[in-house]
Design an enzyme around this catalytic site. Structure first.
Site, mmCIF file in Angstrom:
data_model
loop_
_atom_site.group_PDB
_atom_site.id
_atom_site.type_symbol
_atom_site.label_atom_id
_atom_site.label_comp_id
_atom_site.label_asym_id
_atom_site.label_seq_id
_atom_site.Cartn_x
_atom_site.Cartn_y
_atom_site.Cartn_z
ATOM 1 C CD GLU A 29 45.899 40.027 40.523
ATOM 2 O OE1 GLU A 29 45.094 39.295 39.919
ATOM 3 O OE2 GLU A 29 46.813 40.650 39.932
ATOM 4 C CD GLU A 60 48.269 40.590 36.942
ATOM 5 O OE1 GLU A 60 48.412 41.688 36.362
ATOM 6 O OE2 GLU A 60 47.149 40.172 37.314
ATOM 7 C CB ILE A 87 52.442 35.317 34.101
ATOM 8 C CG1 ILE A 87 53.577 35.395 35.106
ATOM 9 C CG2 ILE A 87 52.919 34.877 32.723
ATOM 10 C CD1 ILE A 87 54.092 34.044 35.536
ATOM 11 C CG HIS A 129 40.246 32.022 32.890
ATOM 12 N ND1 HIS A 129 39.408 32.644 31.998
ATOM 13 C CD2 HIS A 129 40.347 32.854 33.952
ATOM 14 C CE1 HIS A 129 39.004 33.801 32.516
ATOM 15 N NE2 HIS A 129 39.559 33.955 33.686
HETATM 16 C C1 TPP Z 1 45.624 40.805 33.985
HETATM 17 C C2 TPP Z 1 44.587 40.114 34.802
HETATM 18 N N1 TPP Z 1 44.821 39.849 36.109
HETATM 19 C C3 TPP Z 1 43.913 39.210 36.864
HETATM 20 C C4 TPP Z 1 42.710 38.792 36.334
HETATM 21 C C5 TPP Z 1 41.678 38.012 37.197
HETATM 22 N N2 TPP Z 1 40.511 38.856 37.487
HETATM 23 C C6 TPP Z 1 39.411 38.826 36.713
HETATM 24 S S1 TPP Z 1 38.253 39.953 37.222
HETATM 25 C C7 TPP Z 1 39.226 40.482 38.495
HETATM 26 C C8 TPP Z 1 38.746 41.581 39.409
HETATM 27 C C9 TPP Z 1 38.546 42.887 38.680
HETATM 28 O O1 TPP Z 1 37.983 43.831 39.552
HETATM 29 P P1 TPP Z 1 37.518 45.257 39.012
HETATM 30 O O2 TPP Z 1 38.576 45.819 38.106
HETATM 31 O O3 TPP Z 1 37.151 46.099 40.181
HETATM 32 O O4 TPP Z 1 36.270 44.978 38.081
HETATM 33 P P2 TPP Z 1 34.848 44.386 38.552
HETATM 34 O O5 TPP Z 1 34.948 42.894 38.472
HETATM 35 O O6 TPP Z 1 34.588 44.885 39.942
HETATM 36 O O7 TPP Z 1 33.846 44.922 37.570
HETATM 37 C C10 TPP Z 1 40.439 39.771 38.524
HETATM 38 C C11 TPP Z 1 41.514 39.978 39.526
HETATM 39 C C12 TPP Z 1 42.495 39.087 34.961
HETATM 40 N N3 TPP Z 1 41.341 38.733 34.344
HETATM 41 N N4 TPP Z 1 43.442 39.748 34.233
#
Ligand code: TPP
Ligand code: TPP
Ligand code: MG
Ligand code: MG
Lengths: 337, 420, 337, 420
Positions: A29, A60, A87, A129
């Site tokens: 990601e 993941e 993970i 985190h």
């Molecule tokens: C299971 C998981 N994987 C990765 C993340 C890291 N992460 C936090 S926000 C995000 C992006 C999410 O994008 P979206 O679903 O489009 O929501 P938006 O932020 O655009 O509202 C990521 C990859 C996480 N919080 N949880």
């Protein structure tokens, strides 16, 4: 030789391997165009191309499921999980597939994948985190688990992990990406450039998995640690005025039992330190191993200093983090015996 | 129209009581089998779309049912792959061989010579026809019910039996439950006991083939029940995003152990329709129609090979036997339900087609049946000569190998503790 | 009182709770009309209705994700995972959600769910129908983990688990559903009816989570076990002619430290037995706890007898299973010291 | 047509080389923003279907874009919910309040008074209009970007700030990252840091409401990037199978941190189309059109309440601000891209609509803006008086509580070790 912090060393390891082996591919990601939320893959897509280094959907389990398939084809996938805390959705592909494939296929198929994941707290990341899930993976036969404590080791171990034909969990303590953190959060962080482990060859080299390093030789007590805690323990022994032998495990599985046993037989005392929660953490396995091998040499109970058995509380980061203020009393207790 | 204050409960909508819907099959034990809800369109009506057709133009195929063999056992319509008689006879033979093998292995398990077995009875056209439509070097990521793929690719039955017996010739070294085959030289992936995990792996493999500018494509199979697992969604998402050259097959045999397909969502949509939301073509095929299965798979393979991306194929069929030797269907479905299956039996339908073509007759069929039965018996005899689970399994010495590429120190120690 | 095997006792616990509490709902793969592949829910849908006991899609993560939501609404969901080996797809919902919800919401929301899962080997299930993953869950703060060893405990503990407002992992050793298995696979299985623990009240009763039971009092050595291994250990001490005190932990988390410590302080020796793989298994935590609390009372190294660090190999079930042939030598070794 | 041997490589199909497709956004930093690929249909054209319409009849809505406000800021067509002016002004106020709150909190974070913040700028219509279309007792399972739901339900801004500061009045006791709210009395579920987990939980909650014969429904939100996670698939599968009374919203704001929506499958299909394969209605809505968002949500809520089952709504919008305070969008998208967003800004559009109705003017708007700014400042002053992260957080003594209902012995021991 160049001076690198831990992120630069990891980036360099990936760059070197992309250059050496056409079968190495890197994805996860935000790792492609953007270069990763911690910048570990910065510049790599531009240099090596979009099919060697690319972004993925936020899944993941899909990242590692496809990584296994790529590995079966003959590639050497290096997948990034953005935070170790994320993970778990991939847990089945890791435990039931990556770890079992070689065994269940009688050696016909295997998963030569490397899973990179930033782990640990100390950055005010809150409970999702900051986690240190490494212990869980050491219970899964078929997986190797590694955690470096400095730039030089990070690059050498990551290259060894990528070249390894078994699945390797490569945990990166994000708190020490920029400098070794000894737990004194109230003091300014020293950058890696001030430390010899930031002297990193630009080219290829490897540090074999399964070999511990003596971070500090000593005769009073053996201190077992890995990742960020190595630096905490180094500070703690100095401040406690105890001649501790600090062993940086580097690889949790396979574990360097010989190095541990040799040290404990010498010192007769052992303190185990990790950031992960205590109950059934890797410290438990270390404690069991030490007492199994060194029972008759032990002069004091083995002590475990770990994260508390609670989620990582955002506002209480420094109450949770097992810093010198908790390691020092443990060192003193074992010395009293 | 009256202006309403939005934060008040919606006057328009009835306020409950809400009800939970629990899916219910059309018939349970003791009741008459009832397949009246299954629409069987006439064969040959659907056009075969161009390979480069875009998904939105293909949506009808997800709700339709691609059929080639009509009620008179003739091949009709645009989807007829026009296979030559020799190939059809080989298909009949391979399907029958698979069925004969299954029947024999079931008996062997009943005799206590092994612990477990799973039949594919009624679903033979899926594995055989799909194997024919793929190239030999295409990579197969099967579930546990596509043993026909190995038969079609000419794998040794004796080898399969040796795995089932975990005997001294078991290439999986006694480690795996019977039928969890792995046959690398046939490009047949190691079967997993965990449902669905092979699906994203197949996509990853196909992505790798595309990264490398190769020519080989991948195919994978899950049952309709398994579509509820995460891996199904991962596979479709990644296949769509990267346009991976992969064929994702859903074998809808109506049941997941005791649960009818309604518990996987089958009451609301077809499984082929799942593809639509990913912008992937979804084809729904009469899974007991050898020619239709071949034709649809060939279309998907040609499309994938020409960088047209992934296809999802729902193979509409019926699990005629028990889920496994641990299962007794009479506890959850009408005893004779399989006889009422509206799409018939794949072996019988291909047989009748060949007879209709004048390329086959009852006498030759009887001879073939007997020949295959004897062949399987002979193979069994040989396999048993290498031992069975109840007799001498492969050596336990090997059980510490292949956990890792090299046996690490702690496993050497454990092996010694075990006395080897 | 009635005579029940373990499946009947579990079925009875579910039946009693469905009757006592309208908020109890039971679901999982094949648990509804069919009554479960091990028949644990047989007859319950017919008796209590389709919305109280029902089948689900094959999606362990969906089963536990929806279970958490039902719990938030106010229900007491009891979800079955068909085999413990298939719990990994639900790992994220368990670790990141069920275990964390109460904490992260400051107590506003919680997940009063019970997760039933048949575990362990000895039935020729191969590597994906034989696993014992309990140790992993003891590392996850916020989860309770339980494993009964007999029908009476199974019913009492399951009722306590269902009534518990925290998420409880309830592992059922499938090998002893029908009778206590002592590891002598060559001998005929004795049905539960021949043993007093099959005397089970038909109605409601509970056994509080967190209390161990002394399966056999003794003075020579403390043997820590749970599930099937309790019976293996009972046989082993008899055959070894050692006066072992066999402690049936019943609940791994919370763990009954007091019972363990009291026994080891008395015997001075400890053998830990579980079927799960060795490295970082729950035996490691037990070993660490014992040496931390009883260091000065220990007269011999603590021994761990466990499954090997390999997948469960189908043909070599009895080489893998830690039966008396492996427990006895361990008992003898600790006695020699 | 030539008869071919099927096991030969298909002559018809080109044999590679295969290529891997990697999605690419229309513009990167330094390039001109380019939204030419986004089709914006005229407002008011689509019919509002009956509540009991079955999914197949609704498929067009998944590819369409429900819009009510036309280019002259007038409400047109069948979907116009005909909200009264008072409600519209309240909507404008709540959207503006949300935006003011976000802007202020960003500054507070920049000042180092807390560790983290996430804005919802440009997406305010989603949370506010959807909250209005639901009943106050309906249960909300949000992601981290629907703070507007709390504003719309009149939750105390001071309380929200206290959580952001982890101060002595933080009801989450300093445990959570800023903005990970939980507000039970507003039927607002605890926000998870793990993407998507709330989706199947919302479905389970809705199933429970239906089991109990209740009247309350559930709604949940994920971003378009999160649709790739397993929980999205679980939620849709269970919602479809049990026909749960739930609204599953996908907020497509074009980005997932740095990844444009093509990496979630957006190059091949809409996110509303994902619903089709589950037999669930999928509605695609102009997420910056307050009236369209309200109307579509109201339709789904009424449908769910009358046992019509689940609906998936894609809210098509744009993330105008950075992903979070840890993010810098200039590294992956054109600097001024948000200004070129073809669907405009939700606050501005509702403002213009009210002006067009003669129910609003610039002077009142300026006054409102200032009023809200002062209100937020005042609330902030109060919140800071209870402390900030950099000053006095809640007491660490509580950090061992709520891991379990009662603090178990081993945690009491650990708390004592910590000195409390
Ligand atoms: C299971 C998981 N994987 C990765 C993340 C890291 N992460 C936090 S926000 C995000 C992006 C999410 O994008 P979206 O679903 O489009 O929501 P938006 O932020 O655009 O509202 C990521 C990859 C996480 N919080 N949880
Ligand atoms: C992850 C996982 N969950 C549950 C099971 C247990 N299980 C084995 S087969 C099966 C039914 C599968 O049904 P379907 O996908 O329709 O395939 P079929 O057996 O009909 O070919 C189940 C639930 C499993 N093997 N793996
Ligand atoms: Mg099926
Ligand atoms: Mg987004």
């Amino acid at each position: 030789m160049a001076t690198m912090n831990m992120i630069q060393a990891i980036n360099s390891a990936l760059d070197v391997m992309l250059g050496r082996d056409d079968n190495v591919v890197i994805f996860g990601e935000d790792v492609g165009y953007f270069g990763g939320v911690f910048r570990a893959t910065a510049g790599l897509q531009k240099k090596h191309g979009k099919t060697r280094v690319f972004d993925t959907p936020i899944a993941e389990g899909g990242i590692l499921g496809t990584a296994i398939g790529m590995g079966v084809y003959g590639l050497r996938p290096v997948a990034e999980i953005q935070f170790a805390d994320y993970i778990y959705p991939a847990f089945d592909q890791l435990v039931s597939e990556a770890a079992r494939l070689r065994y269940r296929s009688g050696g016909e198929y295997f998963a030569p994948i490397t899973v990179r994941a930033p782990c640990g707290g100390g950055i005010f990341g809150g409970q999702t985190h900051s986690q240190s899930p490494e212990g869980v993976f050491t219970h899964v036969c078929g997986l190797k688990t590694v955690m470096p404590s400095n730039p030089y080791d990070a690059k050498g171990l990551l290259i060894a992990a990528i070249e390894d034909d078994d699945p390797v969990m490569f945990f990166e303590p994000k708190r020490i990406y920029n400098g070794p953190f000894d737990g004194h959060h109230d003091r300014p962080l020293q950058p890696w450039s001030k430390f010899p482990q930031s002297e990193v060859p630009e080219g290829y080299y490897r540090i074999d998995l399964g070999k511990a390093a003596i971070a500090r030789a000593g005769s009073d007590v053996t201190v077992l640690a890995y990742g960020t805690m190595v630096h905490v323990c180094l500070a703690a022994v100095e401040e406690a005025g105890v001649d501790g032998e600090v062993i940086d495990l580097r690889s949790l599985l396979p574990i360097d039992v010989d190095a541990i046993v040799a040290s404990v037989k010498k010192t007769g005392r052992c303190v185990i330190v990790h950031e992960a929660t205590r109950t059934s953490g890797f410290g438990a396995e270390l404690s069991a191993l030490v007492q199994e091998h060194c029972f008759h040499h032990l002069e004091a109970p083995i002590e475990r200093v770990t994260g508390w058995d609670t989620p990582y509380p955002h506002a209480f980061e420094w109450h949770y983090f097992p810093g010198p203020q908790r390691v020092i009393p443990a060192l003193q207790r074992v010395m009293e015996n | 129209m009256a202006r309403k204050k939005p934060t008040e409960p919606a006057a328009a909508a009835p306020r409950g009581p809400l009800r939970l819907h629990i899916p219910e099959p059309s018939a349970r034990p003791g009741e008459q089998p009832d397949f009246s809800n299954i629409k069987v369109p006439p064969a040959g009506k659907l056009k075969r779309p161009p390979l480069n057709a875009r998904e939105p133009e293909l949506r009808d195929y997800a709700d339709a049912l691609i059929r080639v063999l009509d009620d008179d056992a003739r091949a009709v319509g645009d989807w007829d792959p026009q296979l030559d008689a020799e190939t059809l006879r080989r298909g009949l033979r391979d399907m029958l061989l698979t069925r004969t093998f299954d029947d024999r292995m079931l008996r062997v398990q009943r005799q206590g010579k092994t612990s477990f077995y799973m039949k594919s009875t009624g679903e033979e056209a899926v594995a055989i026809a799909q194997a024919y439509a793929l190239d030999p070097d295409d990579m197969l990521f099967p579930s546990y019910r596509q043993q026909g793929l190995l038969v079609a690719r000419g794998h040794s039955l004796v080898e399969m039996m040796c795995q089932i017996f975990n005997n001294t010739r078991d290439r999986l070294k006694g480690r795996q439950l019977p039928i969890m085959y792995s046959v690398r030289e046939k490009n047949f992936f190691s079967i997993s006991g965990n449902l669905g995990t092979q699906y994203p792996q197949a996509v990853g493999w196909a992505m790798a083939s595309a990264m490398k500018g190769g020519t080989r494509i991948a195919a994978s199979w899950v049952g309709e029940g398994t579509t509820a697992e995460a891996d199904f969604h991962y596979a479709l998402t990644f296949a769509s995003v990267y346009q991976a050259p992969v064929i994702l097959n859903v074998v809808n045999n109506q049941y997941a152990i005791s649960s009818f397909q309604g518990f996987a969502g089958g009451e609301r949509a077809t499984f082929a329709a799942r593809a639509i939301g990913y912008g992937v073509p979804g084809l729904r095929v009469d899974g007991n129609d050898f020619l239709a299965v071949y034709a649809a798979t060939k279309w998907a393979a040609d499309r994938a090979r020409s960088n047209g991306g992934p296809t999802l194929i729902e193979l509409f069929t019926y699990r005629a036997a028990a889920h496994s030797t641990s299962d007794d269907p009479s506890a959850y479905r009408p005893q004779d339900e399989s006889n009422s299956w509206p799409l018939g039996d794949p072996v019988e339908r291909l047989k009748q087609h060949l007879i209709a073509l004048g390329e086959w007759d009852e006498a030759r069929h009887a001879a073939l049946t007997q020949e295959l039965d004897e062949r399987v018996k002979a193979d069994l005899k040989e396999a048993e000569s290498y031992g069975t689970l109840s007799t001498s399994p492969a050596s336990p010495k090997t059980m510490f190998e292949d956990v890792f590429k090299e046996v690490p120190a702690h496993l050497v120690k454990q092996r010694q503790e075990m006395g080897y």
